[in-house]
Design an enzyme around this catalytic site. Structure first.
Site, PDB file in Angstrom:
ATOM      1  N   TYR A  29       0.758  -1.188   0.013  1.00 50.46           N
ATOM      2  CA  TYR A  29      -0.099  -0.097  -0.025  1.00 50.46           C
ATOM      3  C   TYR A  29       0.676   1.334   0.082  1.00 50.46           C
ATOM      4  O   TYR A  29       0.556   2.336  -0.537  1.00 50.46           O
ATOM      5  CB  TYR A  29      -0.976  -0.057   1.201  1.00 50.46           C
ATOM      6  CG  TYR A  29      -2.005  -1.160   1.061  1.00 50.46           C
ATOM      7  CD1 TYR A  29      -3.157  -0.751   0.316  1.00 50.46           C
ATOM      8  CD2 TYR A  29      -1.734  -2.029   1.947  1.00 50.46           C
ATOM      9  CE1 TYR A  29      -4.179  -1.721   0.492  1.00 50.46           C
ATOM     10  CE2 TYR A  29      -2.743  -3.087   1.704  1.00 50.46           C
ATOM     11  CZ  TYR A  29      -3.950  -2.886   1.277  1.00 50.46           C
ATOM     12  OH  TYR A  29      -5.013  -3.962   0.793  1.00 50.46           O
ATOM     13  N   ASP A  75      -2.753  -8.183  10.197  1.00 52.18           N
ATOM     14  CA  ASP A  75      -1.673  -8.422   8.999  1.00 52.18           C
ATOM     15  C   ASP A  75      -0.250  -8.584   9.750  1.00 52.18           C
ATOM     16  O   ASP A  75       0.432  -8.036   9.437  1.00 52.18           O
ATOM     17  CB  ASP A  75      -1.656  -7.089   8.280  1.00 52.18           C
ATOM     18  CG  ASP A  75      -0.846  -7.298   6.990  1.00 52.18           C
ATOM     19  OD1 ASP A  75      -0.753  -8.461   6.539  1.00 52.18           O
ATOM     20  OD2 ASP A  75      -0.576  -6.456   6.293  1.00 52.18           O
TER      21      ASP A  75
HETATM   22  N1  ADP Z   1       8.313   3.140  11.293  1.00 52.94           N
HETATM   23  C1  ADP Z   1       9.051   2.390  10.646  1.00 52.94           C
HETATM   24  N2  ADP Z   1      10.463   2.194  10.982  1.00 52.94           N
HETATM   25  C2  ADP Z   1      11.290   1.766  10.189  1.00 52.94           C
HETATM   26  N3  ADP Z   1      10.994   1.052   9.218  1.00 52.94           N
HETATM   27  C3  ADP Z   1       9.785   1.056   8.818  1.00 52.94           C
HETATM   28  C4  ADP Z   1       8.597   1.677   9.574  1.00 52.94           C
HETATM   29  N4  ADP Z   1       7.389   1.707   8.677  1.00 52.94           N
HETATM   30  C5  ADP Z   1       7.622   1.199   7.795  1.00 52.94           C
HETATM   31  N5  ADP Z   1       9.158   0.316   7.735  1.00 52.94           N
HETATM   32  C6  ADP Z   1       9.602  -0.316   6.701  1.00 52.94           C
HETATM   33  O1  ADP Z   1       9.036  -0.226   5.377  1.00 52.94           O
HETATM   34  C7  ADP Z   1       8.261  -1.482   5.035  1.00 52.94           C
HETATM   35  C8  ADP Z   1       6.891  -1.198   4.483  1.00 52.94           C
HETATM   36  O2  ADP Z   1       5.941  -0.577   5.445  1.00 52.94           O
HETATM   37  P1  ADP Z   1       4.572  -0.844   5.869  1.00 52.94           P
HETATM   38  O3  ADP Z   1       4.060  -0.011   6.567  1.00 52.94           O
HETATM   39  O4  ADP Z   1       4.356  -2.246   6.135  1.00 52.94           O
HETATM   40  O5  ADP Z   1       3.878  -0.711   4.108  1.00 52.94           O
HETATM   41  P2  ADP Z   1       2.814  -1.437   3.538  1.00 52.94           P
HETATM   42  O6  ADP Z   1       1.564  -1.018   4.418  1.00 52.94           O
HETATM   43  O7  ADP Z   1       2.788  -1.115   2.099  1.00 52.94           O
HETATM   44  O8  ADP Z   1       3.096  -2.980   3.608  1.00 52.94           O
HETATM   45  C9  ADP Z   1       8.243  -2.512   6.221  1.00 52.94           C
HETATM   46  O9  ADP Z   1       8.396  -3.944   6.027  1.00 52.94           O
HETATM   47  C10 ADP Z   1       9.432  -1.718   7.165  1.00 52.94           C
HETATM   48  O10 ADP Z   1      10.579  -2.580   6.722  1.00 52.94           O
HETATM   49 MG    MG Z   2       3.417  -3.867   5.414  1.00 48.13          MG
END
Ligand code: ADP
Ligand code: MG
Length: 262
Positions: free
Chosen positions: A37, A150
């Site tokens: 996403y 999730d």
């Molecule tokens: N707050 C955060 N701090 C460090 N890394 C993050 C953080 N949020 C996301 N990430 C990195 O980015 C990747 C994708 O983020 P995520 O929020 O899971 O996106 P999506 O909703 O597209 O799956 C994660 O797997 C992680 O490795």
């Molecule tokens: Mg994710």
């Protein structure tokens, strides 16, 4: 070769923005990842110099109002959560038609990267010790009627041996009176939690995975761990609350600490 449409859109519309781009008051340092996403950037706040993560809804998703609203709900939910192992929401803004939110940066590695890229291995006990931390985050969420739905390796980050849970994109806050929904979502999180444990247990598995053999045959786990996993995965009578899981997790951990009888 047939290309999946989702790949096409990702490369045409969802190219990460360049390092150095200024988004509101945040300077983009590095793209940390492109998930299903979001596009996730490590940024510096130009006012404080602190590092934060800016999450942008993938532009191809942002064209649909439903996705747009879901992304706003994700930020809204994060705003309500106050837990040391969940990144706090810091800010949100819009630039043109793009929606962004800012959260704390968890300077660690997600479990998928730890296992696949760093080949980290966990013993059965180490895996359970780590998962006990995740269970306490799940317990906090469920107490607040929030269901993550999730819980997967890329959504769990380990920073100095401390487990953090991220990505509330599919999370739901359910009214306690809606017993059926609460029970379904609760079981979803328990199941995913069981899958996470299995995933960690496979980190030490040397053999070739076979479709014919089950995890019970492939991994020789302690009988107490098997009891825990069977209940989490719905193979035997499922758990009805987190305390029951905590109890069995502790029993399995204690059993694994006992010296092996020869
Ligand atoms: N707050 C955060 N701090 C460090 N890394 C993050 C953080 N949020 C996301 N990430 C990195 O980015 C990747 C994708 O983020 P995520 O929020 O899971 O996106 P999506 O909703 O597209 O799956 C994660 O797997 C992680 O490795
Ligand atoms: Mg994710």
């Amino acid at each position: 070769m047939v290309l999946k449409w989702s790949y096409v859109t990702r490369f045409i519309f969802d190219k990460p923005q360049k390092n150095g781009t200024v988004l509101n008051r945040y300077t983009l340092k590095k793209c940390l990842g492109v998930g299903a996403y979001g596009m996730i950037y490590l940024c510096t706040d130009n006012r404080s110099g602190k590092k934060y993560v800016v999450k942008q809804l993938r532009p191809s998703k942002g064209k649909k109002q439903r996705e747009w609203e879901r992304f706003k709900d994700e930020a809204e939910l994060l705003r309500k959560i106050d837990h040391h192992a969940i990144p706090a929401l810091m800010d949100e803004f819009r630039i043109e038609n793009q929606y962004y939110y800012v959260m704390e940066y968890v300077d660690g590695d997600n479990i998928e990267d730890l296992l696949f890229f760093q080949n980290q291995m966990f013993t059965e006990l180490e895996a359970l010790i780590m998962m006990k931390q995740l269970l306490s985050i799940i317990s906090y969420l469920h107490q607040h009627n929030i269901f993550h739905t999730d819980i997967r390796p890329p959504n769990v980050i380990v920073k100095q041996e401390k487990v953090h849970l991220i990505d509330f994109g599919l999370a739901n806050r359910i009214d306690q009176d809606n017993e059926k929904a609460v029970s379904n979502y609760r079981q979803d999180d328990y199941y995913d939690f069981g899958q996470m444990i299995l995933f960690l247990m496979y980190s030490k598995f040397k053999g070739k995975k076979s479709k014919k053999r089950t995890w019970l045959e492939e991994l020789s786990l302690h009988p107490e761990t098997v009891i825990l996993l069977k209940k989490l995965l719905g193979i035997s009578e499922p758990y009805t609350n987190v305390n029951e899981i905590k109890k069995d997790l502790n029993i399995a951990m204690e059993a694994l600490k006992e010296p092996k009888r020869v």
